[in-house]
Design an enzyme around this catalytic site. Structure first.
Site, PDB file in Angstrom:
ATOM      1  N   HIS A  35       0.788  -1.146  -0.083  1.00 27.93           N
ATOM      2  CA  HIS A  35      -0.069  -0.238  -0.019  1.00 27.93           C
ATOM      3  C   HIS A  35       0.643   1.307   0.028  1.00 27.93           C
ATOM      4  CE1 HIS A  35      -2.805  -2.974   2.129  1.00 27.93           C
ATOM      5  NE2 HIS A  35      -3.669  -2.635   0.901  1.00 27.93           N
ATOM      6  N   SER A  68      -2.610  -8.333   3.157  1.00 29.73           N
ATOM      7  CA  SER A  68      -3.119  -7.992   4.432  1.00 29.73           C
ATOM      8  C   SER A  68      -3.195  -9.409   5.012  1.00 29.73           C
ATOM      9  CB  SER A  68      -4.343  -7.171   4.316  1.00 29.73           C
ATOM     10  OG  SER A  68      -3.997  -5.826   3.630  1.00 29.73           O
TER      11      SER A  68
END
Ligand code: PAF
Length: 277
Positions: free
Chosen positions: A26, A175
């Protein structure tokens, strides 16, 4: 978010949509956005309607305070964290169907997933109205679906697909990696090894079916049995391929989804195949 943006009116606005549980992947999108926009906004919203499985939604990692610390350190200018009731004040009735683009891989194994992704991305693009939006190549089919959405609905946003960030052993950052046990974490990089194996075999033997079979055998031997798909698809249309087209500089994507324990991981690589002599 709208009044914040009105107050700033940047010449160019970069947007990084996320579901939180941020990692270096990210942050690389935030960096890419900061490099070409005056202002960068990130959103954190775990979008319930893109989860076809309630357990997966509940198990999705959440780490808001760490995320905010990371965004602050990365000098991200603003973060949008809407509540579920703000995004979905009433039940959404619209259904978006991407036909052939979602008949295989994620679209096939996660029914309704791309309907949920495209609705939330539409809402976010309408709220933020970014000049550019940044997505990771790890979710290649998502990127193709969102590109179709942006073209079909004339959103005034340029899309960028940024390279997948990997751990040193090749595991694609995700994640979901946080949910792997130490033993599963040792197994997980085999997915990337399998993709590379398919790539090498296609380049040397030019036989897609045999390459997939060898990589599946490799994964089974390593103890990974729950493979949802290991596909070679056209790099652009994502249509499944059994044979090489033998066109000039053909781009293919090799894509995988598999469970390591309870954790469903996806990954892909893009390779260019020269025509045979
Ligand atoms: O890739 C993601 O994290 C999500 O699918 C997205 C694009 C933020 C939409 O919820």
């Amino acid at each position: 978010m709208r009044s914040f943006l009105l107050g700033h009116s940047p010449r160019s606005l970069g947007f990084v949509p996320t579901m939180g549980a941020l990692h270096e992947g990210h942050l690389s999108l935030i960096e890419a956005s900061k490099a070409e926009n005056e202002l960068t906004v990130c959103s954190i919203f775990v979008n319930p309607i893109q989860f076809n499985n309630r357990n997966d939604l509940h198990a999705y990692p959440r780490s808001l305070q760490t995320d905010l610390d990371m965004l602050e350190k990365a000098d991200c200018h603003a973060v949008f964290i809407p509540a579920e009731g703000e995004m979905y004040p009433s039940e959404t009735r619209i259904r978006i169907n991407f036909e052939a683009l979602e008949n295989n891989m994620e679209g096939k194994y996660r029914p309704g997933h791309f309907n949920g992704v495209s609705i939330v991305v539409s809402k976010l693009l309408n709220i933020i109205k970014p000049t550019r939006a940044y997505f990771g190549q790890k979710d290649l089919q998502q990127f193709r679906v969102v590109s179709q959405l942006v073209r079909d609905l004339s959103f005034d946003t340029e899309l960028r697909c940024c390279p997948t960030k990997r751990e040193t052993d090749g595991l694609a950052m995700s994640s979901r990696n946080m949910r792997l046990t130490p033993e599963e974490r040792v197994l997980a990089p085999k997915l990337h090894e399998a993709l590379q194996m398919v790539g090498r075999l296609i380049l040397s033997e030019r036989n897609i079916i045999m390459a997939r079979k060898k990589a599946e055998d490799f994964l089974n031997k390593a103890g990974i049995h729950n493979i949802e798909y290991l596909r070679v698809v056209d790099g652009d249309t994502l249509e499944p391929m059994q044979l090489l087209k033998n066109s000039l500089d053909e781009e293919v994507a090799i894509c995988i989804a598999a469970y390591i324990g309870d954790v469903r991981l996806i990954d892909n690589i893009l390779i260019t195949i020269p025509p045979s002599e």
